[in-house]
Motif scaffolding. Structure first.
Motif, PDB file in Angstrom:
ATOM      1  N   ALA A 135      16.070   0.926  -0.887  1.00  0.00           N
ATOM      2  CA  ALA A 135      15.771   0.767  -2.310  1.00  0.00           C
ATOM      3  C   ALA A 135      14.773   1.819  -2.780  1.00  0.00           C
ATOM      4  CB  ALA A 135      15.235  -0.639  -2.576  1.00  0.00           C
ATOM      5  N   VAL A 136      13.774   2.109  -1.958  1.00  0.00           N
ATOM      6  CA  VAL A 136      12.752   3.089  -2.330  1.00  0.00           C
ATOM      7  C   VAL A 136      13.351   4.496  -2.362  1.00  0.00           C
ATOM      8  CG1 VAL A 136      10.594   4.180  -1.618  1.00  0.00           C
ATOM      9  CG2 VAL A 136      10.830   1.702  -1.501  1.00  0.00           C
ATOM     10  N   GLU A 137      14.134   4.851  -1.345  1.00  0.00           N
ATOM     11  CA  GLU A 137      14.693   6.205  -1.286  1.00  0.00           C
ATOM     12  C   GLU A 137      15.764   6.435  -2.345  1.00  0.00           C
ATOM     13  OE1 GLU A 137      15.892   6.919   2.773  1.00  0.00           O
ATOM     14  OE2 GLU A 137      13.927   7.809   3.231  1.00  0.00           O
ATOM     15  N   ALA A 138      16.256   5.375  -2.971  1.00  0.00           N
ATOM     16  CA  ALA A 138      17.219   5.526  -4.061  1.00  0.00           C
ATOM     17  C   ALA A 138      16.538   5.898  -5.370  1.00  0.00           C
ATOM     18  CB  ALA A 138      18.023   4.239  -4.241  1.00  0.00           C
ATOM     19  N   MET A 139      15.216   5.824  -5.432  1.00  0.00           N
ATOM     20  CA  MET A 139      14.500   6.193  -6.654  1.00  0.00           C
ATOM     21  C   MET A 139      14.586   7.709  -6.866  1.00  0.00           C
ATOM     22  SD  MET A 139      11.123   3.724  -6.334  1.00  0.00           S
ATOM     23  CE  MET A 139      10.578   4.109  -8.016  1.00  0.00           C
TER      24      MET A 139
ATOM     25  N   VAL B  20       0.852  -1.187   0.000  1.00  0.00           N
ATOM     26  CA  VAL B  20       0.000   0.000   0.000  1.00  0.00           C
ATOM     27  C   VAL B  20       0.889   1.238   0.000  1.00  0.00           C
ATOM     28  CG1 VAL B  20      -1.787   1.274   1.240  1.00  0.00           C
ATOM     29  CG2 VAL B  20      -1.808  -1.230   1.250  1.00  0.00           C
ATOM     30  N   ILE B  21       0.725   2.095  -0.999  1.00  0.00           N
ATOM     31  CA  ILE B  21       1.562   3.288  -1.162  1.00  0.00           C
ATOM     32  C   ILE B  21       0.713   4.520  -0.894  1.00  0.00           C
ATOM     33  CG2 ILE B  21       3.017   4.595  -2.753  1.00  0.00           C
ATOM     34  CD1 ILE B  21       3.499   1.947  -4.247  1.00  0.00           C
ATOM     35  N   ALA B  22       1.204   5.399  -0.025  1.00  0.00           N
ATOM     36  CA  ALA B  22       0.480   6.614   0.343  1.00  0.00           C
ATOM     37  C   ALA B  22       1.412   7.816   0.217  1.00  0.00           C
ATOM     38  CB  ALA B  22      -0.066   6.498   1.763  1.00  0.00           C
ATOM     39  N   GLY B  23       0.811   9.007   0.284  1.00  0.00           N
ATOM     40  CA  GLY B  23       1.575  10.247   0.140  1.00  0.00           C
ATOM     41  C   GLY B  23       1.267  10.923  -1.181  1.00  0.00           C
ATOM     42  N   GLU B  24       1.266  12.251  -1.178  1.00  0.00           N
ATOM     43  CA  GLU B  24       1.005  12.995  -2.408  1.00  0.00           C
ATOM     44  C   GLU B  24       2.133  12.748  -3.407  1.00  0.00           C
ATOM     45  OE1 GLU B  24       0.243  17.089  -1.819  1.00  0.00           O
ATOM     46  OE2 GLU B  24      -1.293  16.772  -0.277  1.00  0.00           O
ATOM     47  N   ARG B  25       1.762  12.410  -4.629  1.00  0.00           N
ATOM     48  CA  ARG B  25       2.772  12.130  -5.641  1.00  0.00           C
ATOM     49  C   ARG B  25       2.219  12.468  -7.024  1.00  0.00           C
ATOM     50  NH1 ARG B  25       0.370   8.136  -3.143  1.00  0.00           N
ATOM     51  NH2 ARG B  25      -0.421   6.301  -4.268  1.00  0.00           N
ATOM     52  N   GLN B  26       3.079  13.077  -7.805  1.00  0.00           N
ATOM     53  CA  GLN B  26       2.730  13.474  -9.166  1.00  0.00           C
ATOM     54  C   GLN B  26       3.598  12.770 -10.191  1.00  0.00           C
ATOM     55  OE1 GLN B  26       3.089  17.692  -9.813  1.00  0.00           O
ATOM     56  NE2 GLN B  26       2.602  17.563 -11.994  1.00  0.00           N
ATOM     57  N   PHE B  27       4.845  12.515  -9.829  1.00  0.00           N
ATOM     58  CA  PHE B  27       5.799  11.960 -10.775  1.00  0.00           C
ATOM     59  C   PHE B  27       6.162  10.509 -10.477  1.00  0.00           C
ATOM     60  CE2 PHE B  27       6.626  16.535 -10.328  1.00  0.00           C
ATOM     61  CZ  PHE B  27       6.422  16.959 -11.625  1.00  0.00           C
ATOM     62  N   ILE B  28       5.884  10.029  -9.272  1.00  0.00           N
ATOM     63  CA  ILE B  28       6.267   8.671  -8.883  1.00  0.00           C
ATOM     64  C   ILE B  28       5.238   7.676  -9.412  1.00  0.00           C
ATOM     65  CG2 ILE B  28       6.608   7.099  -6.929  1.00  0.00           C
ATOM     66  CD1 ILE B  28       7.633   9.479  -5.329  1.00  0.00           C
ATOM     67  N   ASN B  29       5.725   6.599 -10.018  1.00  0.00           N
ATOM     68  CA  ASN B  29       4.875   5.532 -10.529  1.00  0.00           C
ATOM     69  C   ASN B  29       4.772   4.433  -9.472  1.00  0.00           C
ATOM     70  OD1 ASN B  29       4.474   2.814 -11.962  1.00  0.00           O
ATOM     71  ND2 ASN B  29       3.990   4.275 -13.586  1.00  0.00           N
ATOM     72  N   ASP B  30       3.543   4.152  -9.012  1.00  0.00           N
ATOM     73  CA  ASP B  30       3.348   3.170  -7.944  1.00  0.00           C
ATOM     74  C   ASP B  30       3.819   1.781  -8.340  1.00  0.00           C
ATOM     75  OD1 ASP B  30       2.251   5.263  -6.615  1.00  0.00           O
ATOM     76  OD2 ASP B  30       0.229   4.448  -6.449  1.00  0.00           O
ATOM     77  N   GLN B  31       3.629   1.419  -9.606  1.00  0.00           N
ATOM     78  CA  GLN B  31       4.054   0.095 -10.067  1.00  0.00           C
ATOM     79  C   GLN B  31       5.580  -0.045 -10.004  1.00  0.00           C
ATOM     80  OE1 GLN B  31       1.705   1.943 -11.713  1.00  0.00           O
ATOM     81  NE2 GLN B  31       0.000   0.685 -10.963  1.00  0.00           N
ATOM     82  N   GLN B  32       6.274   1.045 -10.287  1.00  0.00           N
ATOM     83  CA  GLN B  32       7.731   1.006 -10.202  1.00  0.00           C
ATOM     84  C   GLN B  32       8.201   0.864  -8.759  1.00  0.00           C
ATOM     85  OE1 GLN B  32       9.192   4.498 -12.203  1.00  0.00           O
ATOM     86  NE2 GLN B  32       8.855   3.657 -14.252  1.00  0.00           N
ATOM     87  N   VAL B  33       7.515   1.530  -7.839  1.00  0.00           N
ATOM     88  CA  VAL B  33       7.864   1.408  -6.421  1.00  0.00           C
ATOM     89  C   VAL B  33       7.697  -0.034  -5.960  1.00  0.00           C
ATOM     90  CG1 VAL B  33       7.273   2.117  -4.071  1.00  0.00           C
ATOM     91  CG2 VAL B  33       7.257   3.795  -5.926  1.00  0.00           C
ATOM     92  N   GLU B  34       6.566  -0.639  -6.315  1.00  0.00           N
ATOM     93  CA  GLU B  34       6.327  -2.027  -5.917  1.00  0.00           C
ATOM     94  C   GLU B  34       7.352  -2.956  -6.541  1.00  0.00           C
ATOM     95  OE1 GLU B  34       2.763  -5.393  -6.033  1.00  0.00           O
ATOM     96  OE2 GLU B  34       2.300  -3.274  -6.346  1.00  0.00           O
ATOM     97  N   ALA B  35       7.688  -2.719  -7.802  1.00  0.00           N
ATOM     98  CA  ALA B  35       8.672  -3.567  -8.472  1.00  0.00           C
ATOM     99  C   ALA B  35      10.043  -3.444  -7.817  1.00  0.00           C
ATOM    100  CB  ALA B  35       8.756  -3.205  -9.952  1.00  0.00           C
TER     101      ALA B  35
ATOM    102  N   ILE C 253      10.686  -2.724  -4.685  1.00  0.00           N
ATOM    103  CA  ILE C 253      10.665  -3.412  -3.386  1.00  0.00           C
ATOM    104  C   ILE C 253      10.760  -4.917  -3.574  1.00  0.00           C
ATOM    105  CG2 ILE C 253       9.236  -3.925  -1.366  1.00  0.00           C
ATOM    106  CD1 ILE C 253       8.163  -1.085  -1.556  1.00  0.00           C
ATOM    107  N   ARG C 254       9.981  -5.448  -4.485  1.00  0.00           N
ATOM    108  CA  ARG C 254       9.966  -6.912  -4.668  1.00  0.00           C
ATOM    109  C   ARG C 254      11.281  -7.401  -5.265  1.00  0.00           C
ATOM    110  NH1 ARG C 254       5.167  -9.022  -3.427  1.00  0.00           N
ATOM    111  NH2 ARG C 254       3.299  -7.726  -3.517  1.00  0.00           N
ATOM    112  N   GLN C 255      11.911  -6.588  -6.077  1.00  0.00           N
ATOM    113  CA  GLN C 255      13.193  -6.990  -6.651  1.00  0.00           C
ATOM    114  C   GLN C 255      14.307  -6.935  -5.603  1.00  0.00           C
ATOM    115  OE1 GLN C 255      14.373  -4.698 -10.056  1.00  0.00           O
ATOM    116  NE2 GLN C 255      16.212  -5.899 -10.436  1.00  0.00           N
ATOM    117  N   ALA C 256      14.256  -5.908  -4.751  1.00  0.00           N
ATOM    118  CA  ALA C 256      15.301  -5.753  -3.747  1.00  0.00           C
ATOM    119  C   ALA C 256      15.134  -6.719  -2.587  1.00  0.00           C
ATOM    120  CB  ALA C 256      15.310  -4.318  -3.219  1.00  0.00           C
ATOM    121  N   GLN C 257      13.876  -7.077  -2.274  1.00  0.00           N
ATOM    122  CA  GLN C 257      13.603  -7.908  -1.110  1.00  0.00           C
ATOM    123  C   GLN C 257      12.637  -9.044  -1.442  1.00  0.00           C
ATOM    124  OE1 GLN C 257      14.615  -7.686   2.535  1.00  0.00           O
ATOM    125  NE2 GLN C 257      16.229  -7.154   1.105  1.00  0.00           N
ATOM    126  N   PRO C 258      13.059 -10.005  -2.255  1.00  0.00           N
ATOM    127  CA  PRO C 258      12.189 -11.158  -2.505  1.00  0.00           C
ATOM    128  C   PRO C 258      12.130 -12.030  -1.258  1.00  0.00           C
ATOM    129  CG  PRO C 258      14.329 -11.517  -3.492  1.00  0.00           C
ATOM    130  CD  PRO C 258      14.337 -10.121  -2.948  1.00  0.00           C
TER     131      PRO C 258
END
Length: 247
Positions: free
Chosen positions: A89-93, A53-68, A70-75
């Motif tokens: 991993a998320v803050e490196a975006m 679940v992704i929250a926070g105001e965002r205009q440029f961030i793609n939620d699917q990329q955030v989920e990807a 996380i799952r790639q960094a922490q399977p």
């Protein structure tokens, strides 16, 4: 002597060995159960992270990329997932300024994002946020136009502070800074949205911009078109006019 006899009798007693056997079996079963529990908890198919679940105001961030990311960094399973590594991993975006990540039983990961707010382009290849820090985000063609700032490495905050101070003065005349250049010697040059270029120099740049603001109504009334204004003088300024093309 009696103690030795008692010990010998205990060792020959079948009930004693039955008790020892029972204790050993229970201990082995407990060890096996703990091992099986650990394997079960690490089994991604049994306890996966089912929802992010992704929250926070965002205009440029793609939620699917955030989920990807996380799952790639922490399977792995919900219990095996390392929150700190997922956060890194998320803050490196590029468009993520700050983030927080936490688990929620039984299979949910909650991510709160603070998005970068771009305020200017920097040297044509990066962006500056509100704090004057660089980040490498990409803006779409229809995004809000941002001023172009140029300067030597490490001068980002100085350039942004100067831009804000000068823009505040120019806004009173409905003028916007389109480009700002800070030289290696920290001399200022700006280009306005009406095409006028201001050569400001190094010293007292606020006072010099105010001098231009004071004289701008007179320049605007002139039939000639201003090309540049040189403000590198103690009390005055020099004006360059654009050549009028013949009709």
């Amino acid at each position: 002597m009696s103690d030795m006899i008692t010990t010998k009798q205990r060792l020959l007693n079948p009930k004693f060995w039955l008790g020892v056997s029972f204790f050993v079996v229970v201990s082995l079963l407990a060890i096996w159960a703990v091992q099986q529990l650990n394997l079960w908890l690490k089994d991604e198919q049994r306890l996966p992270v089912q929802e992010i679940v992704i929250a926070g105001e965002r205009q440029f961030i793609n939620d699917q990329q955030v989920e990807a990311v996380i799952r790639q960094a922490q399977p792995g399973s919900f219990f095996e997932l390392d929150v700190n590594k997922a956060l890194e991993a998320v803050e490196a975006m590029p468009w993520v300024h700050k983030a927080s990540v936490r688990k929620e039983w039984p299979s949910t990961l909650k991510v709160f994002l603070v998005e970068q707010v771009p305020v200017a382009h920097w040297n044509s290849d990066s962006l500056l946020n509100q704090q004057g820090s660089l980040f490498n985000g990409q803006l779409s063609a229809d995004a809000k136009a941002l001023p172009q700032l140029f300067g030597p490495g490490g001068s980002e905050q100085t350039a942004l502070q100067g831009y804000r101070a000068m823009q505040q003065l120019l806004a009173n005349s409905n003028l916007q800074i389109e480009e700002l250049e800070l030289s290696e010697r920290f001399a200022w040059q700006i280009k306005l949205n009406n095409g006028i270029r201001l050569n400001i120099g190094r010293e007292e740049f606020i006072d010099r911009v105010q001098r231009f603001v004071d004289v701008y109504p007179l320049l605007a009334k002139n039939s000639k078109t201003v090309d540049y204004v040189d403000l590198r003088y103690d009390t005055g300024l020099a004006v360059g006019w654009k050549q009028q093309s013949e009709s």
